[in-house]
Design an enzyme around this catalytic site. Structure first.
Site, PDB file in Angstrom:
ATOM      1  N   TYR A  91      -3.869  14.616   2.698  1.00  0.00           N
ATOM      2  CA  TYR A  91      -3.168  13.401   2.280  1.00  0.00           C
ATOM      3  C   TYR A  91      -3.739  12.834   0.993  1.00  0.00           C
ATOM      4  CZ  TYR A  91      -1.283   8.635   2.715  1.00  0.00           C
ATOM      5  OH  TYR A  91      -0.650   7.430   2.496  1.00  0.00           O
ATOM      6  N   LYS A 146       4.790   4.974  -1.595  1.00  0.00           N
ATOM      7  CA  LYS A 146       4.953   6.415  -1.811  1.00  0.00           C
ATOM      8  C   LYS A 146       6.399   6.846  -1.561  1.00  0.00           C
ATOM      9  CE  LYS A 146       0.221   7.979  -0.784  1.00  0.00           C
ATOM     10  NZ  LYS A 146      -0.485   6.712  -0.503  1.00  0.00           N
ATOM     11  N   PHE A 192       0.812  -1.204   0.000  1.00  0.00           N
ATOM     12  CA  PHE A 192       0.000   0.000   0.000  1.00  0.00           C
ATOM     13  C   PHE A 192       0.856   1.268   0.000  1.00  0.00           C
ATOM     14  CE2 PHE A 192      -2.594  -3.513   1.546  1.00  0.00           C
ATOM     15  CZ  PHE A 192      -3.686  -3.415   0.693  1.00  0.00           C
ATOM     16  N   SER A 193       0.615   2.202   0.910  1.00  0.00           N
ATOM     17  CA  SER A 193       1.277   3.509   0.838  1.00  0.00           C
ATOM     18  C   SER A 193       2.767   3.475   1.127  1.00  0.00           C
ATOM     19  CB  SER A 193       0.602   4.494   1.796  1.00  0.00           C
ATOM     20  OG  SER A 193      -0.681   4.837   1.315  1.00  0.00           O
ATOM     21  N   THR A 194       3.292   2.338   1.537  1.00  0.00           N
ATOM     22  CA  THR A 194       4.741   2.218   1.672  1.00  0.00           C
ATOM     23  C   THR A 194       5.426   2.585   0.357  1.00  0.00           C
ATOM     24  OG1 THR A 194       4.412   0.445   3.282  1.00  0.00           O
ATOM     25  CG2 THR A 194       6.605   0.644   2.328  1.00  0.00           C
TER      26      THR A 194
END
Length: 395
Positions: free
Chosen positions: A161, A74, A70-72
Site C-alpha cells: 500500500y 486516492k 486522508f486516503s479518501t
C-alpha cells in the site's frame, strides 16, 4: 429529486434510510465526538445529506463544513486518471516511463500504470524519502525523489500500500499527459461536471473558514510519534506501515495549515460528504449523474476487476485492489463485491456499490470514535452496512 431541487442548507433523509440517519446522529452528541457529514445517492437520486456535531469546540458543523479526509482522496485522484484514460491520454498497460521518462530510473522502466494503480510499483516508502516533513509539501521535489527511487523487491510477490506516495504518482502522470496542474484537472474533470467545488487538494484561502480541524493527536502508541515510528520500522509485521505512513514529523504536518497549501492526493484531500457521494453516485449509476457521464460503462467494468488477490505487505491483509480503489468494506457478512471506493485514516470514506446503485460518503474531524483508535475505526463500515442492506431491499 435532484440535488438542485433541495437547498444545500436543508438536510435530506429519505424515509427508507432513517436507520442510517439515526445511527449517524448518535455518533455526534458531545463536543468530544467532534462532527461529521453523511451523504448518499441511490440510482442517481440523493437519499441522504445530513450533518451533526462540532467543527470546533465553539462552532457547530454546518451544511458547508469540509474536512481533511486522508486516503479518501486516492479514489478521487484515481477517477481523474480514469477520465484521462478514456480519452486515450494514458493506457493502463503502458509503462509509467512512457509518459514520465525519469520514472524509468533504478530498475522501474517496465512498471506499468496498472501496477502503480494497484499498489505494485514498490514505491510505498515515505519514511526517509525527503530530508524533512515540510519537504513532503513540495510536490515537484517528491515526484523527483520517487522517480529516482529503486522499487521494493516485495512488489514482485504482492502489493504494498502506497499510503502517502500514491497520490503524488497518479498526479504526476496526469499532469505530464495534459500539461495542466492537478487542481486544474480536478476542477475540469470532476468539480465542474458534477457542479460541486469541494474536491480540494489545495484549499483556496477564501474557503478555509469552512475547514473542521482534525483531532485528537495522531499516534497509534502512547510514546511520541518519532519513537513509535522508529520502533515500528524495526518490527516484522508492522514495519511496512511505518515505512509507508510514518515519516518523521508527519503527525504535526497533517495538523498544520501548511498541509492545505500543497497537492498530495494520497492524503491531503479536503471534501464534503455531498461532493464525494455525488462523484461515487455517478459511478454507482452506470457512470452518469443528472445527465453528466463521468465514466463509460466499459471503463467501469475494467475498474471493477480485481488486479491482485495477494497479501499486501504493508497492510498485512488481502485488500483485493482494483484500479485505484478497494471494495467498499462494510459491517455485513455478505460484502458488496461489485463496489469501488476508498477509506481514509481516522474514519472518513466513500464508495459506490454498482450492484444496488448506492453511493455513500462520510467525512469527520474526529479521528477514530470514542471506542476505537484513530487507525481502526468502525463508524463508516457500520453506516455503510446499514445503507447497503437498505439498498438491497429497495432493489
Amino acid at each position: 429529486m435532484t440535488a438542485d431541487a433541495v437547498p444545500p442548507t436543508q438536510m435530506i433523509v429519505d424515509p427508507r434510510f432513517l436507520q442510517v440517519a439515526d445511527r449517524f446522529f448518535r455518533m455526534f452528541r458531545t463536543r468530544q465526538q467532534g462532527g461529521g457529514a453523511l451523504a448518499a445517492y441511490l440510482y442517481g437520486e440523493p437519499v441522504l445529506d445530513i450533518w451533526a456535531g462540532w467543527a470546533t469546540r465553539d462552532r457547530r458543523w454546518a451544511h458547508d463544513t469540509v474536512a481533511l479526509s486522508f486516503s479518501t482522496g486516492k479514489g478521487v485522484a484515481s477517477t481523474v486518471l480514469h477520465r484521462l484514460a478514456e480519452r486515450g491520454l494514458v493506457k493502463y498497460d503502458d509503462p509509467v516511463a512512457a509518459y514520465w521518462p525519469e520514472f524509468g530510473a533504478a530498475g522501474k522502466e517496465a512498471i506499468t500504470i496498472r501496477e502503480l494503480m494497484s499498489h505494485r510499483a514498490g514505491l510505498h516508502r515515505v519514511r526517509g524519502l525527503m530530508p524533512g516533513p515540510l519537504d513532503l509539501l513540495d510536490s515537484d521535489a517528491v515526484a523527483k525523489a520517487l522517480a529516482a527511487a529503486p522499487p521494493d523487491r516485495r512488489r514482485l510477490s504482492g502489493p504494498g500500500y502506497h499510503a502517502v506516495t500514491y497520490g503524488n504518482l497518479v498526479a504526476e502522470i496526469a499532469c505530464r499527459v495534459t500539461g495542466r496542474t492537478f487542481p486544474e484537472l480536478v476542477e475540469q474533470e470532476l468539480a465542474g461536471p458534477l457542479g460541486l467545488r469541494e474536491f480540494w487538494f489545495r484549499v483556496p484561502q477564501n474557503e478555509r473558514r469552512r475547514l473542521a480541524p482534525v483531532f485528537p493527536r495522531v499516534n497509534p502508541l502512547p510514546s511520541s510519534w518519532s519513537a513509535t515510528a522508529r520502533v515500528m520500522s524495526r518490527l516484522p509485521g508492522v514495519r511496512g506501515i511505518a515505512e509507508a505512513g510514518m515519516a518523521e514529523g508527519f503527525d504535526e504536518l497533517m495538523r498544520s495549515p501548511s498541509a492545505h497549501d500543497a497537492v498530495m492526493p494520497g492524503w491531503n484531500g479536503v471534501f464534503s460528504a455531498r461532493a464525494l457521494a455525488r462523484m461515487y453516485g455517478a459511478l454507482a449509476n452506470g457512470g452518469t449523474l443528472d445527465g453528466v457521464r463521468l465514466l463509460k460503462e466499459d471503463t467501469l467494468d475494467q475498474v471493477l476487476e480485481v488486479q491482485t488477490r495477494r497479501r499486501d505487505y504493508v497492510l498485512g491483509i488481502r485488500p483485493n485492489w482494483r484500479l485505484g480503489y478497494h471494495p467498499g468494506w462494510v459491517a455485513l457478512r455478505e460484502q458488496p463485491l461489485r463496489s469501488i471506493g476508498h477509506y481514509g485514516f481516522g474514519g472518513s470514506g466513500a464508495f459506490a456499490d454498482l450492484e444496488t446503485g448506492l453511493s455513500i460518503a462520510f467525512v469527520t474531524n474526529r479521528l477514530g470514535s470514542n471506542l476505537t483508535t484513530t487507525i481502526a475505526d468502525a463508524r463508516f463500515p457500520r453506516l455503510g452496512g446499514d445503507a447497503v442492506s437498505i439498498a438491497r431491499r429497495a432493489a
